[in-house]
Scaffold this motif. Structure first.
Motif, PDB file in Angstrom:
ATOM      1  N   LEU A 167      23.190 -47.764  22.809  1.00 55.25           N
ATOM      2  CA  LEU A 167      24.542 -48.044  22.363  1.00 55.25           C
ATOM      3  C   LEU A 167      25.581 -47.457  23.320  1.00 55.25           C
ATOM      4  O   LEU A 167      25.471 -46.315  23.737  1.00 55.25           O
ATOM      5  N   GLN A 168      26.563 -48.286  23.623  1.00 53.82           N
ATOM      6  CA  GLN A 168      27.696 -47.810  24.397  1.00 53.82           C
ATOM      7  C   GLN A 168      28.841 -47.437  23.464  1.00 53.82           C
ATOM      8  O   GLN A 168      29.656 -46.586  23.800  1.00 53.82           O
ATOM      9  N   VAL A 169      28.887 -48.094  22.287  1.00 54.39           N
ATOM     10  CA  VAL A 169      29.951 -47.854  21.327  1.00 54.39           C
ATOM     11  C   VAL A 169      29.351 -47.789  19.929  1.00 54.39           C
ATOM     12  O   VAL A 169      28.586 -48.665  19.528  1.00 54.39           O
ATOM     13  N   LEU A 170      29.697 -46.734  19.199  1.00 56.19           N
ATOM     14  CA  LEU A 170      29.340 -46.596  17.790  1.00 56.19           C
ATOM     15  C   LEU A 170      30.621 -46.315  17.025  1.00 56.19           C
ATOM     16  O   LEU A 170      31.299 -45.315  17.286  1.00 56.19           O
ATOM     17  N   CYS A 171      30.980 -47.209  16.120  1.00 53.69           N
ATOM     18  CA  CYS A 171      32.191 -47.038  15.309  1.00 53.69           C
ATOM     19  C   CYS A 171      31.787 -46.802  13.865  1.00 53.69           C
ATOM     20  O   CYS A 171      31.073 -47.615  13.278  1.00 53.69           O
ATOM     21  N   GLU A 202      24.496 -53.079  22.285  1.00 54.03           N
ATOM     22  CA  GLU A 202      25.472 -52.238  22.980  1.00 54.03           C
ATOM     23  C   GLU A 202      26.494 -51.614  22.035  1.00 54.03           C
ATOM     24  O   GLU A 202      27.006 -50.537  22.313  1.00 54.03           O
ATOM     25  N   GLU A 203      26.801 -52.319  20.936  1.00 57.77           N
ATOM     26  CA  GLU A 203      27.856 -51.834  20.054  1.00 57.77           C
ATOM     27  C   GLU A 203      27.457 -52.030  18.592  1.00 57.77           C
ATOM     28  O   GLU A 203      26.979 -53.089  18.206  1.00 57.77           O
ATOM     29  N   ARG A 260      24.186 -58.378  20.996  1.00 59.34           N
ATOM     30  CA  ARG A 260      24.756 -57.218  21.689  1.00 59.34           C
ATOM     31  C   ARG A 260      25.649 -56.377  20.771  1.00 59.34           C
ATOM     32  O   ARG A 260      25.891 -55.213  21.037  1.00 59.34           O
ATOM     33  N   TYR A 261      26.190 -57.014  19.721  1.00 63.20           N
ATOM     34  CA  TYR A 261      27.120 -56.338  18.816  1.00 63.20           C
ATOM     35  C   TYR A 261      26.761 -56.690  17.377  1.00 63.20           C
ATOM     36  O   TYR A 261      26.541 -57.861  17.062  1.00 63.20           O
ATOM     37  N   LYS A 321      28.091 -55.685  13.313  1.00 68.60           N
ATOM     38  CA  LYS A 321      28.952 -54.985  12.357  1.00 68.60           C
ATOM     39  C   LYS A 321      28.336 -55.155  10.981  1.00 68.60           C
ATOM     40  O   LYS A 321      27.983 -56.283  10.603  1.00 68.60           O
ATOM     41  N   THR A 349      29.120 -51.306  14.702  1.00 70.08           N
ATOM     42  CA  THR A 349      30.239 -50.909  13.862  1.00 70.08           C
ATOM     43  C   THR A 349      29.741 -50.844  12.428  1.00 70.08           C
ATOM     44  O   THR A 349      29.158 -51.804  11.923  1.00 70.08           O
ATOM     45  N   CYS A 392      17.901 -47.909  21.118  1.00 70.44           N
ATOM     46  CA  CYS A 392      19.165 -48.613  21.325  1.00 70.44           C
ATOM     47  C   CYS A 392      19.982 -47.829  22.331  1.00 70.44           C
ATOM     48  O   CYS A 392      20.157 -46.624  22.197  1.00 70.44           O
TER      49      CYS A 392
END
Length: 163
Positions: free
Chosen positions: A158-162, A130-131, A104-105, A107, A133, A156
């Motif tokens: 994605l809910q969060v892209l950092c 979902e995320e 899900r995540y 980095k 980084t 994807c």
């Protein structure tokens, strides 16, 4: 390393000697946890430092690592601090990640352009991601183009892209 496809890994997964495809006992132990489907292994760090779950060294077969990551039903967080240069190793590793149904995540940090691009291409298969980084990587325009293509594809969600 010769090119191996998914069928090769499927046929040999139960019998592969983990000590022969890893550079340390710690790497072999964590690869076994992935292979055995350890439900407590929900996050995994790949890097060069002692504190990484898998400290990449000479003799580590990243194709097998990618395969077992992709097969894990419990792994939700993948942090990649380092990948060695080498097209076949990165391709085999990324091909395995692309098969994950649980991550899900992710980095990614400290990667070369080739490593960054290879991982980003694999993410196109991770509809559950979902995320994402993205830390400090050495990325050329083609790497950023791959990321743009991924984001525009809407595969994807994605809910969060950092960045």
């Amino acid at each position: 390393m010769e090119h191996r496809d998914h069928n090769y890994y499927e046929a040999n997964a139960a019998d592969v000697n983990l000590e022969e495809i890893t550079s340390s006992a710690k790497n072999a132990k964590n690869l076994q946890r992935l292979r055995d489907g350890d439900p407590r292994l929900s996050d995994f760090d790949l890097g060069r430092g002692f504190f990484s779950d898998f400290c990449v060294g000479e003799g580590d077969d990243l194709g097998w690592l990618g395969y077992f990551i992709g097969k894990s039903e419990y792994l939700q967080i993948l942090v990649i601090y380092y990948l060695p240069d080498g097209e076949q190793q990165m391709h085999a590793f990324s091909e395995g990640i692309a098969r994950s149904k649980s991550i899900r995540y992710i980095k990614i940090n400290n990667l070369s352009n080739d490593g960054f691009t290879s991982i980003v291409r694999a993410l196109g298969s991770l509809s559950q991601l979902e995320e994402l980084t993205i830390g400090r990587n050495t990325v050329d325009p083609d790497g950023w183009y791959e990321l743009r293509t991924l984001l525009e594809s809407e595969v994807c969600k994605l809910q969060v892209l950092c960045l």
